[in-house]
Write a protein that holds these residues in place. Structure first.
Motif, short mmCIF file in Angstrom:
data_model
loop_
_atom_site.label_atom_id
_atom_site.label_comp_id
_atom_site.label_asym_id
_atom_site.label_seq_id
_atom_site.Cartn_x
_atom_site.Cartn_y
_atom_site.Cartn_z
N ASN A 1 0.81 -1.21 0.00
CA ASN A 1 0.00 0.00 0.00
C ASN A 1 0.85 1.27 0.00
O ASN A 1 0.37 2.34 -0.39
CB ASN A 1 -0.92 0.02 1.22
CG ASN A 1 -2.19 -0.77 1.00
OD1 ASN A 1 -2.68 -0.89 -0.12
ND2 ASN A 1 -2.73 -1.35 2.07
N GLN A 2 2.09 1.15 0.44
CA GLN A 2 2.95 2.34 0.54
C GLN A 2 4.35 2.00 0.04
O GLN A 2 4.85 0.89 0.27
CB GLN A 2 3.03 2.84 1.98
CG GLN A 2 1.72 3.37 2.53
CD GLN A 2 1.87 3.88 3.95
OE1 GLN A 2 2.83 3.54 4.65
NE2 GLN A 2 0.94 4.71 4.38
N PHE A 3 4.97 2.99 -0.62
CA PHE A 3 6.36 2.85 -1.05
C PHE A 3 7.14 4.09 -0.60
O PHE A 3 6.60 5.19 -0.55
CB PHE A 3 6.45 2.73 -2.58
CG PHE A 3 5.89 1.44 -3.12
CD1 PHE A 3 6.64 0.28 -3.08
CD2 PHE A 3 4.60 1.40 -3.66
CE1 PHE A 3 6.13 -0.90 -3.59
CE2 PHE A 3 4.08 0.22 -4.15
CZ PHE A 3 4.85 -0.95 -4.12
N ARG A 4 8.41 3.85 -0.28
CA ARG A 4 9.28 4.93 0.13
C ARG A 4 10.62 4.75 -0.55
O ARG A 4 11.20 3.68 -0.52
CB ARG A 4 9.46 4.93 1.65
CG ARG A 4 10.32 6.07 2.18
CD ARG A 4 10.56 5.90 3.66
NE ARG A 4 11.27 7.03 4.24
CZ ARG A 4 11.76 7.04 5.46
NH1 ARG A 4 11.63 5.98 6.23
NH2 ARG A 4 12.40 8.10 5.92
N LYS A 5 11.14 5.81 -1.16
CA LYS A 5 12.40 5.74 -1.90
C LYS A 5 13.54 5.29 -1.00
O LYS A 5 13.67 5.75 0.14
CB LYS A 5 12.72 7.11 -2.49
CG LYS A 5 13.95 7.13 -3.39
CD LYS A 5 13.70 6.46 -4.71
CE LYS A 5 14.87 6.62 -5.66
NZ LYS A 5 14.64 5.97 -6.96
N LEU A 6 14.38 4.39 -1.51
CA LEU A 6 15.57 3.96 -0.79
C LEU A 6 16.84 4.42 -1.51
O LEU A 6 17.59 5.25 -1.00
CB LEU A 6 15.58 2.44 -0.60
CG LEU A 6 16.81 1.87 0.15
CD1 LEU A 6 16.95 2.49 1.53
CD2 LEU A 6 16.72 0.36 0.24
N ILE A 7 17.08 3.91 -2.72
CA ILE A 7 18.29 4.28 -3.45
C ILE A 7 18.16 3.86 -4.90
O ILE A 7 17.42 2.91 -5.21
CB ILE A 7 19.54 3.59 -2.82
CG1 ILE A 7 20.84 4.17 -3.37
CG2 ILE A 7 19.47 2.08 -2.98
CD1 ILE A 7 22.09 3.68 -2.65
N SER A 8 18.81 4.59 -5.80
CA SER A 8 18.90 4.21 -7.21
C SER A 8 20.35 3.96 -7.55
O SER A 8 21.21 4.80 -7.27
CB SER A 8 18.33 5.31 -8.13
OG SER A 8 16.94 5.41 -7.98
N ILE A 9 20.62 2.81 -8.15
CA ILE A 9 21.99 2.41 -8.46
C ILE A 9 22.08 2.00 -9.92
O ILE A 9 21.28 1.20 -10.40
CB ILE A 9 22.43 1.21 -7.59
CG1 ILE A 9 22.41 1.59 -6.10
CG2 ILE A 9 23.81 0.72 -8.00
CD1 ILE A 9 23.40 2.65 -5.73
#
Length: 326
Positions: A72-80
């Protein structure tokens, strides 16, 4: 999306990755089938983002296909971005929260819930290394400020540990070496009581001490030749570096550090006339960095979420922590 176009220029495959953390703090991972690229390695669930598809929609599609769950929810962590011999991939990684359903291996893959401390010991594809680091790191990185007596230092650090701070850099350039190391041992004892990590400033020989959880390199130390910081460190110790531009970030990556601080993002009271990066430039440098990046300089705890949304691991600060009442 193919890895090369007709002219032979490598294209980047956009991959959405989800990190699912259970109520007990364990992380869900799956083993790649042996007949797939990087078969046999452990991975976080996810898959390719289709053209025109929102990354969060791609994540839920992949989660449903692979594990029969949705978030139901997403939160940005990292883009590699990682370059393999035959392809380049951009791993767009998000925390997936409020999971609906019970995870199962829909495609016959082995799945496992693991403790955080197990992650560094497992075989992940090389591109997943910074993701594992980002999962292990907290969002707040406290840097100690000016103090007159040891009691003030210990009281302020103790207060922040009680508030849940898990990563601390002990910075005191005005102290002599003996006094600094004595206080470092005392701080390490405090940190151990809560499971927090204490990073120090200094030379590689510090890493041999049990009371050193890692070293934070200055931008000047980044330029030193012939120092193998990674070989000097033990398993479980952090290596971090202070960076102010792309050149320094590239140097930090080449030295094998785990994460960097990027500064100054905004103006600070301690350096009022210093040129700042600004939010847009900081976001641009962060996006190009294949490591977790803490933003530093003029950071306030209340603004942490917007920094994370722009790609930062979180905030590093002196004043935001040091000036709090205890």
């Amino acid at each position: 999306m193919s890895s090369e176009n007709q002219a032979g220029v490598r294209k980047v495959v956009h991959v959405a990755v989800a990190v699912i953390r259970g109520d007990d703090g364990r992380i869900l991972i799956a083993r790649r089938p042996n007949d797939k690229h990087m078969g046999g390695y452990w991975e976080f669930p996810g898959g390719k983002v289709e053209e025109g598809e929102f990354v969060t929609a791609a994540l839920n599609r992949e989660l449903k296909e692979e594990l029969d769950v949705e978030a139901n929810q997403f939160r940005k962590l990292i883009s590699i971005r990682h370059d393999y011999l035959d392809r380049s991939v951009c791993l767009d990684t998000w925390w997936a929260n409020d999971i609906i359903g019970q995870p199962r291996g829909n495609e016959g893959q082995e799945i496992r819930w693991v403790d955080l401390k197990e992650l560094p010991e497992l075989n992940f594809p090389p591109a997943n290394g910074p993701i594992v680091t980002a999962v292990l790191l907290p969002n707040r990185y406290m840097i100690t400020g000016k103090f007159d007596v040891a009691a003030e230092l210990l009281e302020k650090v103790s207060y922040q540990l009680e508030q849940g701070v898990e990563l601390i850099q002990f910075r005191a350039p005005w102290l002599d070496k003996g006094t600094y190391q004595h206080l470092a041992r005392e701080l390490h004892h405090l940190c151990r009581e809560t499971g927090a990590s204490l990073l120090l400033k200094g030379e590689p020989e510090l890493l041999a001490n049990s009371w050193c959880d890692g070293i934070h390199l200055t931008s000047k130390q980044l330029q030193q030749e012939g120092v193998d910081w990674r070989s000097a460190s033990r398993s479980g110790q952090w290596l971090a570096a202070s960076c102010h531009n792309q050149e320094q970030i590239d140097r930090a990556v080449s030295l094998g550090v785990d994460f960097v601080t990027l500064s100054p993002v905004m103006s600070t009271q301690t350096h009022p006339g210093c040129e700042t990066l600004g939010m847009e430039k900081a976001a641009e440098l962060t996006e190009r960095c294949p490591l977790p990046v803490f933003w530093l300089g003029g950071m306030q705890l209340a603004d942490q979420e917007q920094f994370i949304d722009r790609g930062a691991q979180g905030l590093a600060a002196i004043g935001a922590f040091w000036s709090q009442t205890y």
